[in-house]
Design a protein around this motif. Sequence first.
Motif, PDB file in Angstrom:
ATOM      1  N   ALA A   1      -3.573   0.542  -3.371  1.00 44.64           N
ATOM      2  CA  ALA A   1      -3.171  -0.746  -2.795  1.00 44.64           C
ATOM      3  C   ALA A   1      -3.043  -1.794  -3.897  1.00 44.64           C
ATOM      4  O   ALA A   1      -3.666  -1.701  -4.957  1.00 44.64           O
ATOM      5  CB  ALA A   1      -4.196  -1.197  -1.767  1.00 44.64           C
ATOM      6  N   TYR A   2      -2.227  -2.800  -3.599  1.00 42.78           N
ATOM      7  CA  TYR A   2      -1.963  -3.893  -4.531  1.00 42.78           C
ATOM      8  C   TYR A   2      -1.945  -5.182  -3.708  1.00 42.78           C
ATOM      9  O   TYR A   2      -1.267  -5.251  -2.680  1.00 42.78           O
ATOM     10  CB  TYR A   2      -0.599  -3.673  -5.195  1.00 42.78           C
ATOM     11  N   PHE A   3      -2.704  -6.175  -4.136  1.00 41.74           N
ATOM     12  CA  PHE A   3      -2.739  -7.462  -3.443  1.00 41.74           C
ATOM     13  C   PHE A   3      -2.487  -8.576  -4.457  1.00 41.74           C
ATOM     14  O   PHE A   3      -3.185  -8.682  -5.453  1.00 41.74           O
ATOM     15  CB  PHE A   3      -4.093  -7.679  -2.760  1.00 41.74           C
ATOM     16  N   LEU A   4      -1.465  -9.376  -4.184  1.00 49.87           N
ATOM     17  CA  LEU A   4      -1.114 -10.516  -5.032  1.00 49.87           C
ATOM     18  C   LEU A   4      -1.286 -11.787  -4.211  1.00 49.87           C
ATOM     19  O   LEU A   4      -0.740 -11.904  -3.117  1.00 49.87           O
ATOM     20  CB  LEU A   4       0.336 -10.411  -5.504  1.00 49.87           C
TER      21      LEU A   4
ATOM     22  N   ASP B   1      -5.817  -0.999  -7.147  1.00 44.34           N
ATOM     23  CA  ASP B   1      -6.417   0.252  -7.606  1.00 44.34           C
ATOM     24  C   ASP B   1      -5.325   1.290  -7.899  1.00 44.34           C
ATOM     25  O   ASP B   1      -5.596   2.471  -8.023  1.00 44.34           O
ATOM     26  CB  ASP B   1      -7.431   0.784  -6.595  1.00 44.34           C
ATOM     27  N   ILE B   2      -4.087   0.822  -8.022  1.00 45.88           N
ATOM     28  CA  ILE B   2      -2.968   1.712  -8.348  1.00 45.88           C
ATOM     29  C   ILE B   2      -2.942   1.942  -9.863  1.00 45.88           C
ATOM     30  O   ILE B   2      -2.946   0.984 -10.638  1.00 45.88           O
ATOM     31  CB  ILE B   2      -1.620   1.113  -7.879  1.00 45.88           C
TER      32      ILE B   2
ATOM     33  N   LYS C   1       6.097  -4.558 -13.772  1.00 45.56           N
ATOM     34  CA  LYS C   1       6.460  -3.315 -13.099  1.00 45.56           C
ATOM     35  C   LYS C   1       6.701  -3.496 -11.605  1.00 45.56           C
ATOM     36  O   LYS C   1       6.550  -2.568 -10.825  1.00 45.56           O
ATOM     37  CB  LYS C   1       5.364  -2.277 -13.324  1.00 45.56           C
ATOM     38  N   ALA C   2       7.115  -4.693 -11.176  1.00 44.17           N
ATOM     39  CA  ALA C   2       7.278  -4.991  -9.753  1.00 44.17           C
ATOM     40  C   ALA C   2       8.369  -4.166  -9.075  1.00 44.17           C
ATOM     41  O   ALA C   2       8.385  -4.066  -7.848  1.00 44.17           O
ATOM     42  CB  ALA C   2       7.543  -6.483  -9.544  1.00 44.17           C
ATOM     43  N   ASP C   3       9.264  -3.535  -9.822  1.00 43.35           N
ATOM     44  CA  ASP C   3      10.262  -2.661  -9.202  1.00 43.35           C
ATOM     45  C   ASP C   3       9.600  -1.526  -8.428  1.00 43.35           C
ATOM     46  O   ASP C   3      10.198  -0.940  -7.528  1.00 43.35           O
ATOM     47  CB  ASP C   3      11.215  -2.086 -10.245  1.00 43.35           C
TER      48      ASP C   3
ATOM     49  N   SER D   1       0.841  -1.199   0.000  1.00 42.16           N
ATOM     50  CA  SER D   1       0.000   0.000   0.000  1.00 42.16           C
ATOM     51  C   SER D   1       0.878   1.252   0.000  1.00 42.16           C
ATOM     52  O   SER D   1       1.975   1.260   0.557  1.00 42.16           O
ATOM     53  CB  SER D   1      -0.952   0.012   1.198  1.00 42.16           C
ATOM     54  N   CYS D   2       0.364   2.274  -0.652  1.00 43.59           N
ATOM     55  CA  CYS D   2       1.067   3.545  -0.763  1.00 43.59           C
ATOM     56  C   CYS D   2       0.028   4.644  -0.985  1.00 43.59           C
ATOM     57  O   CYS D   2      -1.173   4.363  -1.013  1.00 43.59           O
ATOM     58  CB  CYS D   2       2.078   3.501  -1.908  1.00 43.59           C
TER      59      CYS D   2
END
Length: 124
Positions: A14-17, A32-33, A115-117, A9-10
């Motif tokens: 948020a991002y959930f894998l 939703d990023i 884009k995981a960086d 989250s930022c």
Amino acid sequence: MRRLEYHFSCLDGAYFLLCEINDRVSYSIETDIAGFESRSGELDEEASKKFVKLLDEAEIEKWERSYKGSDIEDAVSWKLKYTNEDKEYVSEAEETCEPYNYEKLIEAVKLIEDKADYFKAQVD
């Protein structure tokens, strides 16, 4: 069976894998990023083997703690839950405090998310 849950989250969202790891890695992403998309899929056999190898190299089992840099809450944070051989490991961190071999986790995630960086600490 192995299972990986990665929450990031930022300020952007948020991002959930979620990854289910058997012979192949199946995954689902909810986010939703901007610039990322919610989706699901499965890695091929070769990519699945590489994913597992990178997780092993990350040694997530040694991360089981909270990595915090200060008493001030960081706007960027992540939480990880990893299940391997019926043992569950949980860790969390702020952006400025990444555990040793965190980059191996990001390399594994790159097999799913180009884009995981974005999930690594951004140093000016």
